[in-house]
Write an enzyme that holds these catalytic residues in place. Structure first.
Site, short mmCIF file in Angstrom:
data_model
loop_
_atom_site.label_atom_id
_atom_site.label_comp_id
_atom_site.label_asym_id
_atom_site.label_seq_id
_atom_site.Cartn_x
_atom_site.Cartn_y
_atom_site.Cartn_z
N HIS A 1 9.77 17.61 -5.10
CA HIS A 1 10.89 18.22 -4.41
C HIS A 1 10.50 18.78 -3.04
O HIS A 1 11.37 19.10 -2.23
CB HIS A 1 11.55 19.30 -5.27
CG HIS A 1 10.75 20.56 -5.43
ND1 HIS A 1 9.98 20.83 -6.54
CD2 HIS A 1 10.61 21.64 -4.63
CE1 HIS A 1 9.42 22.02 -6.42
NE2 HIS A 1 9.78 22.54 -5.26
N ASP B 1 8.16 15.60 -11.14
CA ASP B 1 8.19 16.46 -9.95
C ASP B 1 6.81 16.53 -9.29
O ASP B 1 6.32 17.59 -8.93
CB ASP B 1 8.67 17.87 -10.30
CG ASP B 1 9.02 18.68 -9.05
OD1 ASP B 1 9.28 18.06 -7.99
OD2 ASP B 1 9.01 19.92 -9.12
N SER C 1 5.55 26.06 -4.13
CA SER C 1 5.68 24.79 -4.85
C SER C 1 4.60 23.80 -4.44
O SER C 1 4.37 23.55 -3.26
CB SER C 1 7.05 24.17 -4.57
OG SER C 1 8.07 24.96 -5.12
#
Length: 444
Positions: free
Chosen positions: A172, A202, A285
Protein backbone atom coordinates in the site's frame (compact mmCIF):
# COMPACT_ATOMS: atom_id res chain seq x y z
CA UNK A 1 46.07 117.68 86.58
CA UNK A 2 43.46 118.08 83.90
CA UNK A 3 44.64 121.48 82.78
CA UNK A 4 48.30 120.61 82.71
CA UNK A 5 49.62 120.47 79.22
CA UNK A 6 51.06 117.23 78.12
CA UNK A 7 54.76 117.07 77.48
CA UNK A 8 55.94 116.56 73.94
CA UNK A 9 58.22 113.97 75.33
CA UNK A 10 55.47 111.77 76.87
CA UNK A 11 54.96 108.48 75.18
CA UNK A 12 52.28 108.48 72.56
CA UNK A 13 49.49 105.89 72.71
CA UNK A 14 50.35 104.60 69.36
CA UNK A 15 54.00 104.07 70.11
CA UNK A 16 55.58 101.07 71.62
CA UNK A 17 57.51 101.35 74.86
CA UNK A 18 61.22 101.59 74.62
CA UNK A 19 63.04 98.39 75.03
CA UNK A 20 65.11 98.15 78.27
CA UNK A 21 68.80 98.84 77.93
CA UNK A 22 70.74 95.70 77.66
CA UNK A 23 74.08 95.19 79.18
CA UNK A 24 77.09 95.57 77.08
CA UNK A 25 78.08 92.39 75.40
CA UNK A 26 74.69 90.73 75.69
CA UNK A 27 72.91 89.19 72.74
CA UNK A 28 70.09 91.64 73.10
CA UNK A 29 72.51 94.54 72.67
CA UNK A 30 73.56 93.19 69.36
CA UNK A 31 70.02 93.12 67.98
CA UNK A 32 69.06 96.06 65.77
CA UNK A 33 66.51 98.37 67.24
CA UNK A 34 62.97 97.89 66.28
CA UNK A 35 62.11 100.32 63.52
CA UNK A 36 59.02 101.65 65.20
CA UNK A 37 60.42 102.07 68.75
CA UNK A 38 61.55 105.51 69.75
CA UNK A 39 63.68 105.47 72.90
CA UNK A 40 63.22 108.35 75.32
CA UNK A 41 66.55 109.22 76.83
CA UNK A 42 65.28 111.84 79.25
CA UNK A 43 62.39 109.97 80.85
CA UNK A 44 62.36 107.33 83.47
CA UNK A 45 60.99 103.97 82.69
CA UNK A 46 57.30 103.48 83.47
CA UNK A 47 56.20 101.00 86.04
CA UNK A 48 55.33 97.58 84.73
CA UNK A 49 51.64 98.00 85.44
CA UNK A 50 51.64 101.29 83.54
CA UNK A 51 53.19 99.82 80.44
CA UNK A 52 50.35 99.30 77.86
CA UNK A 53 49.78 95.77 76.52
CA UNK A 54 51.36 95.08 73.17
CA UNK A 55 49.00 95.77 70.29
CA UNK A 56 48.28 93.02 67.73
CA UNK A 57 50.36 93.61 64.70
CA UNK A 58 49.26 91.39 61.81
CA UNK A 59 52.51 92.05 60.05
CA UNK A 60 54.69 91.19 63.02
CA UNK A 61 57.11 88.32 63.12
CA UNK A 62 54.85 86.12 65.29
CA UNK A 63 51.15 86.95 64.84
CA UNK A 64 49.01 86.14 67.85
CA UNK A 65 47.02 82.90 67.76
CA UNK A 66 43.32 82.81 68.65
CA UNK A 67 42.64 80.25 71.34
CA UNK A 68 39.30 78.74 72.19
CA UNK A 69 38.45 79.98 75.60
CA UNK A 70 37.74 77.34 78.16
CA UNK A 71 39.35 74.48 76.14
CA UNK A 72 42.51 72.67 76.79
CA UNK A 73 45.30 72.54 74.28
CA UNK A 74 44.80 69.89 71.66
CA UNK A 75 40.92 70.02 71.85
CA UNK A 76 38.44 69.01 74.55
CA UNK A 77 36.10 66.03 74.83
CA UNK A 78 33.59 67.51 72.38
CA UNK A 79 36.24 67.82 69.71
CA UNK A 80 37.41 64.30 70.29
CA UNK A 81 33.85 62.95 70.00
CA UNK A 82 33.34 64.82 66.74
CA UNK A 83 36.59 63.50 65.41
CA UNK A 84 35.64 59.96 66.41
CA UNK A 85 32.22 60.28 64.79
CA UNK A 86 33.71 61.65 61.60
CA UNK A 87 36.31 58.90 61.53
CA UNK A 88 33.68 56.22 62.20
CA UNK A 89 31.42 57.60 59.47
CA UNK A 90 34.29 57.64 57.00
CA UNK A 91 35.23 54.07 57.87
CA UNK A 92 31.60 52.97 57.53
CA UNK A 93 31.28 54.64 54.14
CA UNK A 94 34.55 53.12 53.00
CA UNK A 95 33.52 49.68 54.25
CA UNK A 96 30.13 49.99 52.58
CA UNK A 97 31.71 51.00 49.30
CA UNK A 98 34.26 48.20 49.42
CA UNK A 99 31.58 45.70 50.42
CA UNK A 100 29.28 46.80 47.60
CA UNK A 101 32.08 46.59 45.07
CA UNK A 102 33.03 43.12 46.30
CA UNK A 103 29.37 42.09 46.10
CA UNK A 104 29.07 43.29 42.51
CA UNK A 105 32.31 41.53 41.64
CA UNK A 106 31.10 38.32 43.27
CA UNK A 107 27.78 38.53 41.43
CA UNK A 108 29.52 39.06 38.12
CA UNK A 109 31.85 36.17 38.74
CA UNK A 110 28.99 33.91 39.87
CA UNK A 111 26.86 34.80 36.84
CA UNK A 112 29.63 34.21 34.35
CA UNK A 113 31.24 31.20 35.99
CA UNK A 114 28.21 29.39 37.39
CA UNK A 115 28.92 25.67 37.43
CA UNK A 116 26.18 23.21 38.35
CA UNK A 117 26.88 19.57 39.13
CA UNK A 118 26.96 17.49 35.94
CA UNK A 119 27.89 13.97 34.95
CA UNK A 120 31.15 13.50 33.14
CA UNK A 121 31.25 12.63 29.44
CA UNK A 122 30.83 8.90 29.05
CA UNK A 123 31.16 6.43 26.22
CA UNK A 124 28.18 6.41 23.84
CA UNK A 125 28.49 2.68 23.30
CA UNK A 126 25.45 0.73 24.48
CA UNK A 127 24.81 -2.94 25.07
CA UNK A 128 23.82 -4.63 21.79
CA UNK A 129 20.53 -5.89 23.26
CA UNK A 130 19.49 -2.45 24.57
CA UNK A 131 17.08 -0.31 22.56
CA UNK A 132 19.94 2.07 21.74
CA UNK A 133 22.15 -0.85 20.70
CA UNK A 134 19.43 -2.35 18.50
CA UNK A 135 18.75 1.03 16.89
CA UNK A 136 22.44 1.63 16.20
CA UNK A 137 22.71 -1.74 14.50
CA UNK A 138 19.55 -1.47 12.39
CA UNK A 139 19.29 2.20 11.41
CA UNK A 140 21.83 2.03 8.54
CA UNK A 141 19.64 -0.58 6.86
CA UNK A 142 16.32 1.28 7.23
CA UNK A 143 15.13 3.66 4.50
CA UNK A 144 12.37 6.23 4.05
CA UNK A 145 10.29 6.09 0.86
CA UNK A 146 8.75 9.19 -0.68
CA UNK A 147 6.22 8.20 -3.31
CA UNK A 148 4.37 10.28 -5.88
CA UNK A 149 1.45 8.90 -7.82
CA UNK A 150 -1.78 9.87 -9.55
CA UNK A 151 -3.58 10.09 -6.23
CA UNK A 152 -0.95 12.31 -4.63
CA UNK A 153 2.18 11.71 -2.59
CA UNK A 154 2.96 9.77 0.55
CA UNK A 155 5.64 8.50 2.89
CA UNK A 156 6.53 5.00 3.97
CA UNK A 157 9.41 2.92 5.26
CA UNK A 158 11.42 -0.04 4.04
CA UNK A 159 14.57 -1.97 4.83
CA UNK A 160 17.47 -3.36 2.83
CA UNK A 161 17.28 -7.07 2.04
CA UNK A 162 20.58 -7.69 0.24
CA UNK A 163 23.70 -6.14 -1.24
CA UNK A 164 22.06 -5.87 -4.68
CA UNK A 165 19.82 -3.04 -3.47
CA UNK A 166 16.50 -4.85 -2.94
CA UNK A 167 14.29 -3.19 -0.36
CA UNK A 168 11.15 -4.67 1.23
CA UNK A 169 8.14 -2.49 2.04
CA UNK A 170 4.33 -2.59 2.07
CA UNK A 171 2.28 -2.84 -1.10
CA UNK A 172 0.00 0.00 0.00
CA UNK A 173 3.04 2.31 0.17
CA UNK A 174 3.93 1.89 -3.51
CA UNK A 175 0.73 0.58 -5.14
CA UNK A 176 0.04 3.89 -6.92
CA UNK A 177 3.66 4.91 -7.38
CA UNK A 178 4.92 6.79 -10.43
CA UNK A 179 8.12 8.04 -8.78
CA UNK A 180 9.83 6.42 -5.79
CA UNK A 181 12.67 8.11 -3.88
CA UNK A 182 14.59 6.20 -1.23
CA UNK A 183 16.41 8.10 1.52
CA UNK A 184 18.96 6.35 3.72
CA UNK A 185 19.70 7.17 7.35
CA UNK A 186 22.79 9.08 6.17
CA UNK A 187 20.57 11.47 4.22
CA UNK A 188 21.56 10.12 0.81
CA UNK A 189 18.58 9.94 -1.60
CA UNK A 190 18.31 7.86 -4.77
CA UNK A 191 15.57 6.85 -7.18
CA UNK A 192 14.13 3.36 -6.84
CA UNK A 193 12.33 1.07 -9.27
CA UNK A 194 9.41 -1.22 -8.46
CA UNK A 195 10.36 -4.91 -8.72
CA UNK A 196 7.06 -6.52 -7.74
CA UNK A 197 4.15 -6.27 -5.35
CA UNK A 198 1.31 -8.36 -3.92
CA UNK A 199 -1.87 -6.88 -2.48
CA UNK A 200 -2.94 -10.12 -0.79
CA UNK A 201 0.09 -10.04 1.46
CA UNK A 202 0.50 -6.24 1.39
CA UNK A 203 4.15 -6.62 0.46
CA UNK A 204 6.31 -5.08 -2.28
CA UNK A 205 9.97 -4.99 -3.32
CA UNK A 206 11.77 -1.98 -4.84
CA UNK A 207 15.39 -1.73 -5.96
CA UNK A 208 18.09 0.93 -5.92
CA UNK A 209 21.18 0.85 -8.13
CA UNK A 210 24.67 2.26 -7.71
CA UNK A 211 24.56 2.59 -3.92
CA UNK A 212 27.70 1.48 -2.14
CA UNK A 213 27.97 0.31 1.43
CA UNK A 214 24.48 -1.15 1.71
CA UNK A 215 23.83 -2.75 5.09
CA UNK A 216 21.12 -5.43 4.84
CA UNK A 217 19.23 -6.26 8.01
CA UNK A 218 19.40 -9.75 9.47
CA UNK A 219 16.16 -11.74 9.29
CA UNK A 220 14.90 -13.57 12.35
CA UNK A 221 12.31 -16.32 12.60
CA UNK A 222 8.76 -15.39 13.53
CA UNK A 223 8.12 -18.91 14.77
CA UNK A 224 10.39 -18.13 17.73
CA UNK A 225 8.41 -15.06 18.85
CA UNK A 226 6.60 -15.24 22.17
CA UNK A 227 4.12 -12.90 23.78
CA UNK A 228 5.99 -10.46 26.00
CA UNK A 229 9.20 -10.44 23.95
CA UNK A 230 10.72 -6.94 23.70
CA UNK A 231 10.65 -5.38 20.24
CA UNK A 232 11.82 -2.19 18.52
CA UNK A 233 10.11 -0.52 15.56
CA UNK A 234 11.91 1.87 13.20
CA UNK A 235 10.21 4.02 10.60
CA UNK A 236 9.17 7.47 9.42
CA UNK A 237 5.88 8.26 11.17
CA UNK A 238 4.44 11.46 9.73
CA UNK A 239 7.62 11.73 7.63
CA UNK A 240 9.86 11.85 10.73
CA UNK A 241 12.64 9.64 9.41
CA UNK A 242 14.69 7.30 11.62
CA UNK A 243 12.15 7.30 14.44
CA UNK A 244 12.72 4.53 16.98
CA UNK A 245 9.97 3.21 19.26
CA UNK A 246 9.94 0.23 21.60
CA UNK A 247 7.44 -2.14 23.18
CA UNK A 248 6.62 -5.81 23.46
CA UNK A 249 4.84 -8.49 21.47
CA UNK A 250 1.23 -8.23 22.66
CA UNK A 251 -0.12 -11.22 20.73
CA UNK A 252 0.80 -13.63 17.97
CA UNK A 253 -1.34 -15.13 15.20
CA UNK A 254 -3.72 -12.18 15.28
CA UNK A 255 -5.90 -12.45 12.13
CA UNK A 256 -6.39 -9.03 10.51
CA UNK A 257 -7.53 -7.72 7.16
CA UNK A 258 -6.45 -4.36 5.81
CA UNK A 259 -6.99 -2.31 2.71
CA UNK A 260 -10.11 -2.74 0.65
CA UNK A 261 -10.17 0.86 -0.52
CA UNK A 262 -11.05 -0.15 -4.08
CA UNK A 263 -14.30 -1.76 -2.98
CA UNK A 264 -13.91 -4.93 -5.05
CA UNK A 265 -11.81 -6.83 -2.55
CA UNK A 266 -8.81 -7.02 -4.88
CA UNK A 267 -6.64 -4.95 -2.53
CA UNK A 268 -7.55 -6.61 0.75
CA UNK A 269 -4.60 -8.11 2.60
CA UNK A 270 -4.97 -11.06 4.93
CA UNK A 271 -2.35 -11.24 7.66
CA UNK A 272 -1.81 -13.62 10.55
CA UNK A 273 -0.13 -10.77 12.34
CA UNK A 274 2.17 -10.12 15.24
CA UNK A 275 0.55 -7.56 17.52
CA UNK A 276 2.72 -5.01 19.33
CA UNK A 277 2.25 -2.03 21.62
CA UNK A 278 5.34 -0.30 20.18
CA UNK A 279 3.97 3.01 18.81
CA UNK A 280 3.31 2.69 15.06
CA UNK A 281 1.82 5.56 13.08
CA UNK A 282 1.17 6.48 9.44
CA UNK A 283 4.58 6.45 7.76
CA UNK A 284 5.83 3.44 9.74
CA UNK A 285 4.33 1.14 7.11
CA UNK A 286 6.91 -1.22 5.64
CA UNK A 287 9.44 -0.67 8.41
CA UNK A 288 11.06 -3.46 10.42
CA UNK A 289 9.92 -4.83 13.75
CA UNK A 290 13.11 -6.03 15.44
CA UNK A 291 13.86 -8.48 18.22
CA UNK A 292 16.45 -8.05 20.98
CA UNK A 293 19.23 -9.12 18.61
CA UNK A 294 18.32 -6.50 15.99
CA UNK A 295 16.85 -9.17 13.69
CA UNK A 296 13.71 -8.49 11.66
CA UNK A 297 10.78 -10.53 12.96
CA UNK A 298 7.98 -8.58 11.27
CA UNK A 299 7.08 -5.89 8.74
CA UNK A 300 4.94 -3.15 10.29
CA UNK A 301 1.77 -2.93 8.25
CA UNK A 302 -1.37 -1.77 10.06
CA UNK A 303 -2.66 0.05 13.14
CA UNK A 304 -5.96 0.18 14.91
CA UNK A 305 -7.23 3.70 15.60
CA UNK A 306 -9.19 4.75 18.66
CA UNK A 307 -12.36 4.94 16.58
CA UNK A 308 -12.75 3.64 13.06
CA UNK A 309 -16.07 5.45 12.66
CA UNK A 310 -16.56 9.06 11.64
CA UNK A 311 -15.26 10.80 8.59
CA UNK A 312 -13.03 13.65 7.49
CA UNK A 313 -11.14 15.55 10.18
CA UNK A 314 -12.77 13.62 13.01
CA UNK A 315 -11.40 10.35 11.68
CA UNK A 316 -8.00 11.94 11.10
CA UNK A 317 -7.88 12.90 14.76
CA UNK A 318 -8.19 9.23 15.70
CA UNK A 319 -5.45 7.99 13.36
CA UNK A 320 -2.60 8.07 15.87
CA UNK A 321 -1.17 5.06 17.67
CA UNK A 322 -3.08 3.71 20.65
CA UNK A 323 -0.76 0.77 21.21
CA UNK A 324 -2.40 -1.59 18.70
CA UNK A 325 0.06 -2.14 15.87
CA UNK A 326 0.29 -5.16 13.58
CA UNK A 327 3.22 -6.61 11.67
CA UNK A 328 3.42 -9.22 8.95
CA UNK A 329 5.50 -12.15 10.27
CA UNK A 330 8.96 -12.18 8.71
CA UNK A 331 8.64 -15.82 7.63
CA UNK A 332 5.78 -14.84 5.36
CA UNK A 333 7.61 -11.68 4.27
CA UNK A 334 10.74 -13.62 3.38
CA UNK A 335 8.88 -16.09 1.17
CA UNK A 336 6.94 -13.39 -0.66
CA UNK A 337 10.04 -11.20 -1.10
CA UNK A 338 11.98 -14.11 -2.63
CA UNK A 339 9.18 -14.76 -5.11
CA UNK A 340 8.81 -11.08 -6.01
CA UNK A 341 12.55 -10.76 -6.64
CA UNK A 342 12.64 -13.96 -8.67
CA UNK A 343 9.45 -13.61 -10.75
CA UNK A 344 7.84 -10.28 -9.89
CA UNK A 345 4.79 -12.11 -8.53
CA UNK A 346 3.92 -14.04 -5.39
CA UNK A 347 1.96 -17.30 -5.13
CA UNK A 348 -0.87 -17.85 -2.68
CA UNK A 349 -1.61 -21.17 -0.97
CA UNK A 350 -5.18 -22.35 -1.57
CA UNK A 351 -7.49 -25.23 -0.58
CA UNK A 352 -9.59 -25.07 -3.76
CA UNK A 353 -13.00 -24.13 -2.32
CA UNK A 354 -15.36 -21.19 -2.51
CA UNK A 355 -16.51 -19.89 0.87
CA UNK A 356 -19.94 -18.53 1.75
CA UNK A 357 -18.91 -15.08 3.03
CA UNK A 358 -22.50 -14.32 4.11
CA UNK A 359 -22.46 -17.09 6.70
CA UNK A 360 -22.80 -15.61 10.19
CA UNK A 361 -22.27 -18.69 12.29
CA UNK A 362 -19.06 -19.79 13.95
CA UNK A 363 -16.48 -21.11 11.50
CA UNK A 364 -16.15 -20.84 7.72
CA UNK A 365 -18.80 -22.53 5.62
CA UNK A 366 -18.05 -23.94 2.18
CA UNK A 367 -20.54 -22.72 -0.42
CA UNK A 368 -22.81 -24.94 -2.43
CA UNK A 369 -22.14 -23.14 -5.69
CA UNK A 370 -19.06 -21.38 -7.00
CA UNK A 371 -18.71 -18.33 -9.19
CA UNK A 372 -20.38 -18.50 -12.57
CA UNK A 373 -22.27 -21.64 -11.59
CA UNK A 374 -19.09 -23.59 -11.04
CA UNK A 375 -18.88 -26.08 -8.19
CA UNK A 376 -17.95 -24.61 -4.83
CA UNK A 377 -15.32 -27.35 -4.43
CA UNK A 378 -12.86 -27.32 -7.32
CA UNK A 379 -12.74 -30.76 -8.92
CA UNK A 380 -9.46 -32.51 -8.25
CA UNK A 381 -8.38 -29.57 -6.12
CA UNK A 382 -6.71 -29.88 -2.72
CA UNK A 383 -10.05 -29.72 -0.90
CA UNK A 384 -11.74 -32.22 -3.15
CA UNK A 385 -8.86 -34.67 -2.72
CA UNK A 386 -9.09 -34.24 1.05
CA UNK A 387 -12.86 -34.98 1.01
CA UNK A 388 -14.34 -31.53 1.61
CA UNK A 389 -17.95 -31.15 0.47
CA UNK A 390 -20.20 -28.19 -0.18
CA UNK A 391 -21.93 -27.04 3.01
CA UNK A 392 -19.13 -28.23 5.31
CA UNK A 393 -18.22 -25.80 8.08
CA UNK A 394 -14.47 -25.59 8.70
CA UNK A 395 -13.94 -24.88 12.41
CA UNK A 396 -10.22 -25.45 12.96
CA UNK A 397 -6.89 -25.26 11.08
CA UNK A 398 -4.16 -27.41 12.61
CA UNK A 399 -6.16 -27.42 15.80
CA UNK A 400 -6.58 -23.62 15.96
CA UNK A 401 -10.20 -22.47 15.89
CA UNK A 402 -11.36 -20.09 13.19
CA UNK A 403 -14.49 -17.96 13.55
CA UNK A 404 -15.15 -16.83 9.97
CA UNK A 405 -14.15 -16.96 6.34
CA UNK A 406 -11.53 -14.18 6.68
CA UNK A 407 -9.78 -16.03 9.49
CA UNK A 408 -9.66 -19.21 7.42
CA UNK A 409 -8.00 -17.36 4.52
CA UNK A 410 -5.53 -15.73 6.93
CA UNK A 411 -4.56 -19.06 8.49
CA UNK A 412 -4.09 -20.66 5.09
CA UNK A 413 -1.97 -17.78 3.74
CA UNK A 414 0.33 -18.06 6.73
CA UNK A 415 1.67 -21.20 5.02
CA UNK A 416 3.45 -21.97 1.79
CA UNK A 417 1.97 -23.83 -1.16
CA UNK A 418 2.68 -27.53 -0.66
CA UNK A 419 2.44 -27.36 3.13
CA UNK A 420 0.24 -30.04 4.75
CA UNK A 421 -2.75 -28.93 6.84
CA UNK A 422 -5.24 -30.65 9.10
CA UNK A 423 -8.76 -29.17 8.79
CA UNK A 424 -11.54 -29.87 11.26
CA UNK A 425 -14.95 -29.73 9.56
CA UNK A 426 -18.49 -29.93 10.90
CA UNK A 427 -20.87 -32.01 8.75
CA UNK A 428 -24.33 -33.20 9.74
CA UNK A 429 -23.64 -32.17 13.32
CA UNK A 430 -20.43 -34.19 13.57
CA UNK A 431 -16.83 -32.99 13.51
CA UNK A 432 -14.18 -34.80 11.52
CA UNK A 433 -10.56 -34.06 10.64
CA UNK A 434 -9.39 -33.99 7.01
CA UNK A 435 -5.77 -33.86 5.87
CA UNK A 436 -4.84 -31.93 2.75
CA UNK A 437 -1.84 -30.43 0.95
CA UNK A 438 -2.09 -26.76 -0.01
CA UNK A 439 -2.23 -25.86 -3.66
CA UNK A 440 -0.93 -22.70 -5.35
CA UNK A 441 -2.46 -19.74 -7.13
CA UNK A 442 -0.89 -16.64 -8.57
CA UNK A 443 -1.38 -13.49 -6.58
CA UNK A 444 -1.96 -9.99 -7.83
Amino acid sequence: MADQPQSDTAPKWWSRPAAPQAEAGSAAAERPAQPDSVPAADTEPLPAEAVPAPRYDPWGEQPLQVADRGKAAGGGPVVRVRHALALGLGIALLAGGVGGWLGVLAERRSSTRLELPQAAVESKNRAPESVAGIAATALPGVVTLHVRGSAGSGTGTGFVLDGQGHILTNNHVVSDAKDITVTFSTGESVTAQLVGRDSGYDLAVVKVDGVRGLQPLSLGNSENVKVGDPVVAIGAPFDLSNTVTAGIISATGRPITAGGDKGDGSDISYVDALQTDAPINPGNSGGPLLDAKARVIGINSAIRGADASGDGAERAKQSGSIGLGFAIPVNQGKRVAEELIRTGRATHPVIGVTLDMEYTGDGARVGTKGEGGKPAVTPDGPGARAGIQGGDVITKVDGVRVHGGDELVIKIRAHRPGDPLALTVLRDGRERTLDLVLGSANGS
